[in-house]
Write a protein that holds these residues in place. Structure first.
Motif, PDB file in Angstrom:
ATOM      1  N   THR A   1       0.833  -1.207   0.000  1.00 29.73           N
ATOM      2  CA  THR A   1       0.000   0.000   0.000  1.00 29.73           C
ATOM      3  C   THR A   1       0.864   1.252   0.000  1.00 29.73           C
ATOM      4  OG1 THR A   1      -1.512  -1.272   1.340  1.00 29.73           O
ATOM      5  CG2 THR A   1      -1.957   1.064   1.145  1.00 29.73           C
ATOM      6  N   LEU A   2       1.875   1.243   0.892  1.00 25.72           N
ATOM      7  CA  LEU A   2       2.729   2.422   0.992  1.00 25.72           C
ATOM      8  C   LEU A   2       3.460   2.679  -0.316  1.00 25.72           C
ATOM      9  CD1 LEU A   2       4.259   2.144   4.575  1.00 25.72           C
ATOM     10  CD2 LEU A   2       2.593   3.789   3.720  1.00 25.72           C
ATOM     11  N   ALA A   3       3.980   1.605  -0.907  1.00 31.82           N
ATOM     12  CA  ALA A   3       4.729   1.759  -2.151  1.00 31.82           C
ATOM     13  C   ALA A   3       3.808   2.294  -3.244  1.00 31.82           C
ATOM     14  CB  ALA A   3       5.344   0.427  -2.571  1.00 31.82           C
ATOM     15  N   GLY A   4       2.608   1.740  -3.297  1.00 33.79           N
ATOM     16  CA  GLY A   4       1.649   2.195  -4.296  1.00 33.79           C
ATOM     17  C   GLY A   4       1.345   3.668  -4.123  1.00 33.79           C
ATOM     18  N   LEU A   5       1.116   4.050  -2.866  1.00 33.45           N
ATOM     19  CA  LEU A   5       0.787   5.439  -2.561  1.00 33.45           C
ATOM     20  C   LEU A   5       1.950   6.360  -2.929  1.00 33.45           C
ATOM     21  CD1 LEU A   5      -1.904   6.154  -1.242  1.00 33.45           C
ATOM     22  CD2 LEU A   5      -0.648   6.604   0.867  1.00 33.45           C
ATOM     23  N   LEU A   6       3.141   5.913  -2.532  1.00 36.55           N
ATOM     24  CA  LEU A   6       4.329   6.730  -2.742  1.00 36.55           C
ATOM     25  C   LEU A   6       4.639   6.889  -4.226  1.00 36.55           C
ATOM     26  CD1 LEU A   6       5.417   7.213   0.189  1.00 36.55           C
ATOM     27  CD2 LEU A   6       7.590   6.389  -0.688  1.00 36.55           C
ATOM     28  N   LEU A   7       4.646   5.761  -4.919  1.00 35.94           N
ATOM     29  CA  LEU A   7       5.019   5.799  -6.334  1.00 35.94           C
ATOM     30  C   LEU A   7       3.902   6.360  -7.196  1.00 35.94           C
ATOM     31  CD1 LEU A   7       6.882   2.404  -6.700  1.00 35.94           C
ATOM     32  CD2 LEU A   7       7.864   4.689  -6.859  1.00 35.94           C
TER      33      LEU A   7
ATOM     34  N   PHE B   1       2.084  10.015  -5.020  1.00 35.67           N
ATOM     35  CA  PHE B   1       3.061  11.055  -4.744  1.00 35.67           C
ATOM     36  C   PHE B   1       4.039  11.181  -5.900  1.00 35.67           C
ATOM     37  CE2 PHE B   1       6.237  13.139  -1.915  1.00 35.67           C
ATOM     38  CZ  PHE B   1       5.403  14.176  -1.532  1.00 35.67           C
ATOM     39  N   GLY B   2       4.467  10.031  -6.427  1.00 29.68           N
ATOM     40  CA  GLY B   2       5.416  10.022  -7.545  1.00 29.68           C
ATOM     41  C   GLY B   2       4.864  10.749  -8.750  1.00 29.68           C
ATOM     42  N   SER B   3       3.583  10.468  -9.077  1.00 25.76           N
ATOM     43  CA  SER B   3       3.061  11.101 -10.285  1.00 25.76           C
ATOM     44  C   SER B   3       2.800  12.585 -10.079  1.00 25.76           C
ATOM     45  CB  SER B   3       1.808  10.373 -10.786  1.00 25.76           C
ATOM     46  OG  SER B   3       0.845  10.335  -9.782  1.00 25.76           O
ATOM     47  N   ILE B   4       2.504  12.972  -8.828  1.00 23.79           N
ATOM     48  CA  ILE B   4       2.344  14.419  -8.579  1.00 23.79           C
ATOM     49  C   ILE B   4       3.688  15.123  -8.785  1.00 23.79           C
ATOM     50  CG2 ILE B   4       1.880  16.157  -6.802  1.00 23.79           C
ATOM     51  CD1 ILE B   4      -0.223  14.208  -5.671  1.00 23.79           C
ATOM     52  N   LEU B   5       4.748  14.503  -8.242  1.00 21.54           N
ATOM     53  CA  LEU B   5       6.079  15.097  -8.408  1.00 21.54           C
ATOM     54  C   LEU B   5       6.474  15.132  -9.881  1.00 21.54           C
ATOM     55  CD1 LEU B   5       8.293  13.802  -5.469  1.00 21.54           C
ATOM     56  CD2 LEU B   5       7.428  16.108  -5.901  1.00 21.54           C
ATOM     57  N   ALA B   6       6.174  14.029 -10.591  1.00 18.37           N
ATOM     58  CA  ALA B   6       6.517  13.977 -12.011  1.00 18.37           C
ATOM     59  C   ALA B   6       5.766  15.065 -12.776  1.00 18.37           C
ATOM     60  CB  ALA B   6       6.177  12.600 -12.588  1.00 18.37           C
ATOM     61  N   THR B   7       4.479  15.253 -12.423  1.00 22.27           N
ATOM     62  CA  THR B   7       3.695  16.291 -13.089  1.00 22.27           C
ATOM     63  C   THR B   7       4.300  17.662 -12.827  1.00 22.27           C
ATOM     64  OG1 THR B   7       1.740  14.938 -12.736  1.00 22.27           O
ATOM     65  CG2 THR B   7       1.366  17.213 -13.352  1.00 22.27           C
TER      66      THR B   7
END
Lengths: 293, 415
Positions: free
Chosen positions: A21-27, A30-36
């Protein structure tokens, strides 16, 4: 009695079970927000490597006529949709929070839109709004009134808001029902003994007790308002993935995936996120102030 | 017994195809029937090229382009894929397509007998990065049953747009007498220029766009007259259904059987042929500046990132060649790019009994749909503004001014 806190190697197991769950949430989130965010400072056409663009994507937004139109549509939609959804679902919850016959049936009826596919119900609404064979215009012609172009450019915003509110009342009602049923009966009995009117009971007991629900529901509804898509798409789509009432979500999708402008689309997505964030902060402020009273 | 041996033998002989060492993917937009037809082309290609296996993948128009971009961005492009000519520069200019010129140079005469107007779209100073697969011209379609019922004469090749307008008004009817129109004289998709408004602007003596100059030309007096003409048909005569009226019946007014006339390319023939009513086709009407229609092609391109460019070329060459073109002509969706086949039995004697040569003869007065970087965004920017004219929200002049302003923004961005 043993403690519920994980001990020793148990800790690792807890972490292991939480990891997916954490990895999914993080990647994913959160990951896609940072990438955006990163992409919003580039020009990227998806086909060649992104090129740094500094702040130009943001600076160009005000002169992008189609973006400004979408921004305006989104704000107008949210300004109507949020208060209507919050107030109506609260009123309906109050109406359904009493022991009358068939109460379960009424609650189910109001909740039903929340569990139906928006695409399917959107198509039903299309028939309700249809210009010649639609239910609404048939009703109007029965009383001798002129038919209305419900999904035409002048009425589309209001027609679409109505459908979205209708679709959102169910889940809002559930939140308020839960809030209402958590209010101790004694509060009402005491105020009745003191001779308070119905309005005073609402003003001094119900509303303050519902404050957390109102706050929660406002935040959620605001987020939904800025992301609203499915009903709007089904009811107002026009050529080439656009709509006669394009909101920011349409603009982001079309720029990113159709027009080779992923950088601009990312900047628009960040603006959308920032607006939601800002409004949420304002709600938090208001709630804090309200709580202090 | 003989039969059994024969079967076993042929199974053994055909087996290597399934053990092929090279697999390539051909991706395109299209219907399930098209997938079937392309699978047939792929199988006959494989029979001639043992060791190459072709995977045929299709999606609908909207998701096709999205999928393609995502695959490109992810570094796993299809080897061969279909291209719509107007969008070609969007892809070619970004360097993701393989230059086919070296292959073409090795094949003497491969371009002979191909309609030059279809090749032109794929030309660049460095050579061809794509080849036309098939093309479309637009003709007038009419519902014979509706004409017969109203006792109106069929369209002829001497028709003008004014004739069409007058006839469309006569064929706009309230058949069940409930006070609401339920049959319209004409219907056309008026978002993109291809089906109708490009041809109309040309027939009125105007032009559409000048990409090198960064100018959208549809607000010239001639073009304005063309849009005014269509707007009058739509909003004054009311002989075209509005977008919202059409939605009650479907997306294609002619197919839905609510419009007596429509304009369309050859792509609708397979859909229209099983229809319950009788229909036929006629050339586009003439305008003040003569007759015009648009011609547009779909083509093949090969991804620069393809791991098997030689095999991909072999397949594109096969489908572009006489054999492939003959098989494709039979699908009946488009016109083959080779003159010999477009004028031969495979194309002319399709199952749908209309005069298929009308589509080919339209080349005499057809103008190519423009091909430039940013076409899709330009088309949307212009189409969004035009939609407001057709819905009556904007006057023709205001709508065109907005279309030109939005269109020119896109042209400037894509210079």
């Amino acid at each position: 009695m043993g403690s519920l806190r994980p001990m020793g190697s148990e800790r690792w197991w807890v972490l292991a079970f939480l990891l997916p769950t954490l990895a999914g949430l993080l990647l994913a989130s959160f990951g896609s927000i940072l990438a955006t965010l990163a992409l919003s400072f580039t020009d990227w056409d998806l086909l060649t490597s992104p090129v740094s663009a500094g702040l130009s994507n943001y600076a160009d937004l005000p002169s992008d006529r189609l973006f400004m139109k979408a921004l305006w549509n989104t704000l107008a939609f949210a300004a109507l949709y949020v208060p209507m959804t919050v107030v109506l679902s609260m009123l309906i919850a109050m109406g359904l929070n009493r022991p009358i016959a068939g109460i379960g049936w009424f609650r189910v009826m109001f909740f039903l839109p929340a569990v139906c596919s928006p695409t399917a119900t959107g198509l039903l609404w299309q028939w309700i709004y249809a210009p010649d064979s639609g239910v609404l215009n048939a009703g109007l012609s029965l009383v001798g009134a002129d038919s209305v172009n419900w999904l035409g450019p002048r009425m589309a915003l209001y027609s679409v808001v109505i459908v979205n509110v209708w679709g959102a009342i169910g889940s809002g009602m559930i939140i308020f029902l839960a809030g209402l049923q958590a209010i101790p009966k004694e509060f009402y009995e005491v105020t009745r003994l003191d001779g308070a009117t119905a309005w005073q009971r609402l003003r001094f007991v119900t509303l303050p007790a519902l404050a957390p629900s109102i706050f929660f529901q406002s935040v959620l509804t605001t987020i939904n308002a800025f992301q609203a898509f499915d009903y709007i798409f089904v009811l107002t789509r026009s050529g080439n993935g656009n709509s006669t009432m394009p909101t920011l979500v349409f603009s982001i999708y079309r720029n990113g995936f159709r027009f080779f402008r992923m950088g601009d689309a990312a900047a628009q997505a960040i603006v959308l996120t920032a607006m939601i964030l800002l409004l949420t902060l304002i709600y938090f402020r208001i709630e804090k102030k309200w709580g202090e009273q | 017994m003989k039969l059994l041996y024969g079967t076993v033998l042929s199974l053994l002989l055909s087996a290597p195809a399934s053990w092929a060492d090279t697999e390539i993917t051909y991706q395109f937009w299209g219907s399930p029937q098209e997938v079937e037809a392309w699978n047939a082309v792929a199988r006959s290609f494989e029979a001639e090229h043992p060791g190459i296996k072709v995977n045929v993948e299709a999606s609908d128009w909207d998701s096709y382009w999205e999928k393609l971009k995502v695959k490109m961005a992810g570094g796993t492009p299809p080897d061969v894929f279909a291209m719509d000519a107007p969008l070609y520069k969007d892809w070619q200019s970004r360097g993701v397509l393989l230059n086919l010129q070296p292959y073409i140079d090795k094949e003497k005469g491969i371009l002979d007998g191909v309609y030059p107007i279809t090749l032109k779209a794929y030309e660049t100073p460095e050579g061809y990065f794509g080849l036309p697969r098939d093309f479309q011209t637009i003709v007038l379609h009419y519902n014979k049953d509706m004409f017969d019922a109203a006792g109106v004469a069929y369209p002829t090749d001497s028709w003008t747009w004014d004739d069409l307008r007058a006839t469309a008004a006569k064929l706009t009817l309230d058949k069940n007498g409930d006070g609401k129109t339920d049959q319209w004289g004409f219907w056309a998709e008026a978002y993109d220029m291809e089906p109708l408004w490009g041809a109309l602007v040309w027939a009125f003596g105007g032009d559409v766009v000048d990409p090198p100059a960064g100018k959208t030309l549809i607000s010239s007096p001639e073009a304005t007259a063309a849009f005014q003409f269509l707007s009058d048909m739509w909003l004054t005569d009311k002989s075209l259904p509005t977008q919202l009226q059409l939605q009650q019946y479907g997306t294609d007014g002619f197919y839905a059987g609510i419009a007596a006339m429509g304009v369309s390319g050859h792509w609708t023939v397979p859909d229209y042929s099983p229809l319950a009513f009788k229909w036929d086709i006629a050339p586009m009407p003439k305008g003040p500046a003569g007759r015009a229609t648009s011609v547009n092609s779909a083509g093949f391109v090969i991804a620069k990132g393809s791991k098997h460019p030689d095999e991909a070329w072999a397949f594109a060459k096969y489908a572009f060649g006489e054999k492939g073109q003959t098989e494709l002509a039979k699908i009946g969706l488009a016109i083959p790019v080779r003159q010999a086949i477009a004028e031969g039995p495979a194309y002319l004697q399709q199952t749908t009994k209309i005069d298929h040569s009308l589509f080919v003869k339209a080349l005499d007065y057809a103008k190519p749909k423009p091909v430039f970087k940013g076409y899709e965004e330009w088309s949307s920017a212009v189409g969004d503004a035009l939609t407001m004219i057709w819905s009556g929200e904007m006057e023709v002049a205001d709508g065109l001014a907005e279309a030109v302003a939005n269109g020119d923004d896109v042209l400037a961005r894509n210079k």
